[in-house]
Scaffold this motif. Sequence first.
Motif, PDB file in Angstrom:
ATOM      1  N   ARG A 115      -6.468  -7.898  -2.072  1.00 55.04           N
ATOM      2  CA  ARG A 115      -7.376  -6.757  -2.259  1.00 55.04           C
ATOM      3  C   ARG A 115      -6.793  -5.482  -1.663  1.00 55.04           C
ATOM      4  O   ARG A 115      -6.898  -4.398  -2.255  1.00 55.04           O
ATOM      5  CB  ARG A 115      -8.731  -7.069  -1.634  1.00 55.04           C
ATOM      6  CG  ARG A 115      -9.535  -8.101  -2.422  1.00 55.04           C
ATOM      7  CD  ARG A 115     -10.712  -8.611  -1.639  1.00 55.04           C
ATOM      8  NE  ARG A 115     -11.488  -9.575  -2.411  1.00 55.04           N
ATOM      9  CZ  ARG A 115     -12.356 -10.426  -1.884  1.00 55.04           C
ATOM     10  NH1 ARG A 115     -12.573 -10.430  -0.569  1.00 55.04           N
ATOM     11  NH2 ARG A 115     -13.019 -11.272  -2.656  1.00 55.04           N
ATOM     12  N   ASN A 116      -6.169  -5.609  -0.495  1.00 60.77           N
ATOM     13  CA  ASN A 116      -5.548  -4.433   0.119  1.00 60.77           C
ATOM     14  C   ASN A 116      -4.430  -3.876  -0.752  1.00 60.77           C
ATOM     15  O   ASN A 116      -4.267  -2.654  -0.867  1.00 60.77           O
ATOM     16  CB  ASN A 116      -4.990  -4.792   1.504  1.00 60.77           C
ATOM     17  CG  ASN A 116      -6.086  -5.048   2.519  1.00 60.77           C
ATOM     18  OD1 ASN A 116      -7.234  -4.635   2.328  1.00 60.77           O
ATOM     19  ND2 ASN A 116      -5.755  -5.748   3.596  1.00 60.77           N
ATOM     20  N   ARG A 117      -3.678  -4.755  -1.345  1.00 60.90           N
ATOM     21  CA  ARG A 117      -2.585  -4.318  -2.213  1.00 60.90           C
ATOM     22  C   ARG A 117      -3.128  -3.563  -3.427  1.00 60.90           C
ATOM     23  O   ARG A 117      -2.588  -2.530  -3.831  1.00 60.90           O
ATOM     24  CB  ARG A 117      -1.758  -5.524  -2.661  1.00 60.90           C
ATOM     25  CG  ARG A 117      -0.574  -5.170  -3.546  1.00 60.90           C
ATOM     26  CD  ARG A 117       0.256  -6.398  -3.855  1.00 60.90           C
ATOM     27  NE  ARG A 117       0.742  -7.034  -2.642  1.00 60.90           N
ATOM     28  CZ  ARG A 117       1.347  -8.211  -2.602  1.00 60.90           C
ATOM     29  NH1 ARG A 117       1.529  -8.901  -3.717  1.00 60.90           N
ATOM     30  NH2 ARG A 117       1.772  -8.713  -1.466  1.00 60.90           N
ATOM     31  N   LEU A 118      -4.201  -4.074  -4.000  1.00 60.20           N
ATOM     32  CA  LEU A 118      -4.787  -3.418  -5.176  1.00 60.20           C
ATOM     33  C   LEU A 118      -5.349  -2.054  -4.817  1.00 60.20           C
ATOM     34  O   LEU A 118      -5.206  -1.081  -5.563  1.00 60.20           O
ATOM     35  CB  LEU A 118      -5.883  -4.306  -5.773  1.00 60.20           C
ATOM     36  CG  LEU A 118      -5.422  -5.633  -6.393  1.00 60.20           C
ATOM     37  CD1 LEU A 118      -6.619  -6.400  -6.922  1.00 60.20           C
ATOM     38  CD2 LEU A 118      -4.429  -5.386  -7.509  1.00 60.20           C
ATOM     39  N   GLU A 119      -6.018  -1.973  -3.672  1.00 69.74           N
ATOM     40  CA  GLU A 119      -6.620  -0.709  -3.265  1.00 69.74           C
ATOM     41  C   GLU A 119      -5.578   0.325  -2.883  1.00 69.74           C
ATOM     42  O   GLU A 119      -5.727   1.518  -3.151  1.00 69.74           O
ATOM     43  CB  GLU A 119      -7.567  -0.948  -2.080  1.00 69.74           C
ATOM     44  CG  GLU A 119      -8.800  -1.760  -2.443  1.00 69.74           C
ATOM     45  CD  GLU A 119      -9.610  -2.142  -1.220  1.00 69.74           C
ATOM     46  OE1 GLU A 119      -9.211  -1.747  -0.102  1.00 69.74           O
ATOM     47  OE2 GLU A 119     -10.640  -2.831  -1.387  1.00 69.74           O
ATOM     48  N   ALA A 120      -4.487  -0.135  -2.263  1.00 69.51           N
ATOM     49  CA  ALA A 120      -3.474   0.798  -1.773  1.00 69.51           C
ATOM     50  C   ALA A 120      -2.527   1.270  -2.856  1.00 69.51           C
ATOM     51  O   ALA A 120      -2.148   2.446  -2.899  1.00 69.51           O
ATOM     52  CB  ALA A 120      -2.684   0.146  -0.638  1.00 69.51           C
ATOM     53  N   GLU A 121      -2.128   0.379  -3.752  1.00 70.79           N
ATOM     54  CA  GLU A 121      -1.070   0.723  -4.705  1.00 70.79           C
ATOM     55  C   GLU A 121      -1.310   0.132  -6.084  1.00 70.79           C
ATOM     56  O   GLU A 121      -0.436  -0.502  -6.657  1.00 70.79           O
ATOM     57  CB  GLU A 121       0.292   0.216  -4.210  1.00 70.79           C
ATOM     58  CG  GLU A 121       0.717   0.668  -2.854  1.00 70.79           C
ATOM     59  CD  GLU A 121       2.180   0.320  -2.602  1.00 70.79           C
ATOM     60  OE1 GLU A 121       2.626  -0.711  -3.112  1.00 70.79           O
ATOM     61  OE2 GLU A 121       2.845   1.099  -1.931  1.00 70.79           O
ATOM     62  N   MET A 122      -2.492   0.337  -6.626  1.00 70.52           N
ATOM     63  CA  MET A 122      -2.781  -0.264  -7.925  1.00 70.52           C
ATOM     64  C   MET A 122      -1.788   0.184  -8.978  1.00 70.52           C
ATOM     65  O   MET A 122      -1.343  -0.606  -9.816  1.00 70.52           O
ATOM     66  CB  MET A 122      -4.210   0.113  -8.352  1.00 70.52           C
ATOM     67  CG  MET A 122      -4.651  -0.528  -9.655  1.00 70.52           C
ATOM     68  SD  MET A 122      -4.642  -2.321  -9.592  1.00 70.52           S
ATOM     69  CE  MET A 122      -3.538  -2.724 -10.936  1.00 70.52           C
ATOM     70  N   ASN A 123      -1.405   1.447  -8.947  1.00 75.89           N
ATOM     71  CA  ASN A 123      -0.490   1.955  -9.981  1.00 75.89           C
ATOM     72  C   ASN A 123       0.962   1.544  -9.737  1.00 75.89           C
ATOM     73  O   ASN A 123       1.781   1.602 -10.650  1.00 75.89           O
ATOM     74  CB  ASN A 123      -0.577   3.484 -10.041  1.00 75.89           C
ATOM     75  CG  ASN A 123      -1.939   3.956 -10.513  1.00 75.89           C
ATOM     76  OD1 ASN A 123      -2.594   3.281 -11.309  1.00 75.89           O
ATOM     77  ND2 ASN A 123      -2.380   5.105 -10.012  1.00 75.89           N
TER      78      ASN A 123
ATOM     79  N   ARG B  92     -11.142 -11.154 -13.877  1.00 72.90           N
ATOM     80  CA  ARG B  92     -10.626 -10.010 -13.129  1.00 72.90           C
ATOM     81  C   ARG B  92      -9.114  -9.877 -13.312  1.00 72.90           C
ATOM     82  O   ARG B  92      -8.587  -8.778 -13.510  1.00 72.90           O
ATOM     83  CB  ARG B  92     -10.975 -10.191 -11.642  1.00 72.90           C
ATOM     84  CG  ARG B  92     -10.356  -9.167 -10.695  1.00 72.90           C
ATOM     85  CD  ARG B  92     -10.842  -7.773 -10.956  1.00 72.90           C
ATOM     86  NE  ARG B  92     -10.396  -6.847  -9.922  1.00 72.90           N
ATOM     87  CZ  ARG B  92     -10.327  -5.538 -10.079  1.00 72.90           C
ATOM     88  NH1 ARG B  92     -10.671  -5.003 -11.252  1.00 72.90           N
ATOM     89  NH2 ARG B  92      -9.930  -4.756  -9.100  1.00 72.90           N
TER      90      ARG B  92
END
Length: 493
Positions: A113-121, A154
């Motif tokens: 989740r942290n990875r998605l929030e921090a660097e989704m793009n 998801r």
Amino acid sequence: MASSTLEKSPYISQDDAHYFDFFRGQLVYELSGYSHSEFWLRIVPCESTLDRCALESVLAIGALSTAIRLAPQHSTQSTRRPSALHPWSVIVMANIHHEAAVRHYIKALALFRNRLEAEMNKASPRSLLIVSLLLITFELLQGDMKSADSLITRSITLLKHTLKLHRQEGLPHQVQAPRPLEDDLEDMEHLLPLISIMGGYTPFLLSQSSNIQLWDTTCGMDLLIADQPSISKLDVQWNKYHARAVAFIGATMNFRTLPLPQQRDIEEQKNLFFAQLRVWQIEIDSWCKGGETFVDPVQIRTLQIMQIQHQTLLICVSCCLDATDMIYDNFEAEFRVLLTRCVKYLRESRPTYLFTLSTSILSALLVVVNRCRVHNIRMMAAGIIRQIQWREGAWEPALMLNGKLGGVLMEERSRNKDGFIPSDCRWFWAATEWEAGRKQLIATYARAVPDASGQPVNKTLVLDPDKILDVCSDIGCLVDHDIEYLDLLSGIR
């Protein structure tokens, strides 16, 4: 190719080392099942040495698998092996290994989740796919189908521009959204769609039956199987084709309600799939002839499952546009061949694992039980399923068999004096309701033929999830359908 945010050489504590060793030394083979794909054997172990999130997921699966093996097979709700009806949870811990599994899984989820929030793009599609598959595997392994269902949907949303099988709305097939090129991604991108598609044929992953519409069954219809250098590459190509074909069969369920132009398009797709099955037949036969020199048993099993899946598709693609189910009666010989191959595979392989993410003989046998109306053939298939001790993703043999047998029971009771089951007495399993811990499973069946006014006809049966229906006793059949006593299938009647 690892993401730039991944830690280098994640540390494994002494307490967790045996979980990692168990995963790397045994579970990779069990999760692979029949498949000769390198995803579990090479890609995941390598990724776990580079990515902390992948490592925590691997440790969680290793610890949970250890916990399951130490739990009694027949015991209380809290310690029995996990299933869709009896999932394990954080509420009651089975043992210390279960506690470790939950601890590592929570860490993996937090990192993800942290990875998605921090660097989704910026996140690597390859890394997202690997970790998504690991997290889904954990939920399926512990029997939490609701969480697995949510994770699959998801993950599909996150990776929809990466998955070639996903419909790219508004874009022609040849002008799909660009994506970064990463090593191995093309060889494993079909795994997530295949889990979703196969899960949609069970009552346990409720969202995946509607997600069938997400998959573009016309995408990449030209076959790329010529000159495959290895069984592994052939396996990848076959699984991509198999996923599209199974998705197509699912998409034809509402064929008769579609406008005429769409019906014609689907008929053309069916003819194309059928033509491709002939090409695959030649390819698989060629590999099987050369397989006499194979020494690796996994290669032999891979080819056997390709043959089984090919035969299943041959039957289902041929009959999928017939809403009455009557055309299946013309395929008795093909059902015999399919059953023979499943028996051969089971006798030669004797799988000992408890859980695999591969699709082997279970789905094929359930097609025989559900669609073949020759009593001895379908009941022998049911007898084989009773002997299967492993789960294939969301496919649980006892639960799936019990659900199918409800429809079989109604059909067998309706045979006329000539032994024929009329079209208005043919049923298929449409829906199921259950709650964890309840001692009943409510199954709804839809009749293949609607009533005189065109309205669907449904019936509901209340089944005992811990007791498989005894169809033969109900109708007075005295034949022993156990394959241990039947060595020759040619005499089936």
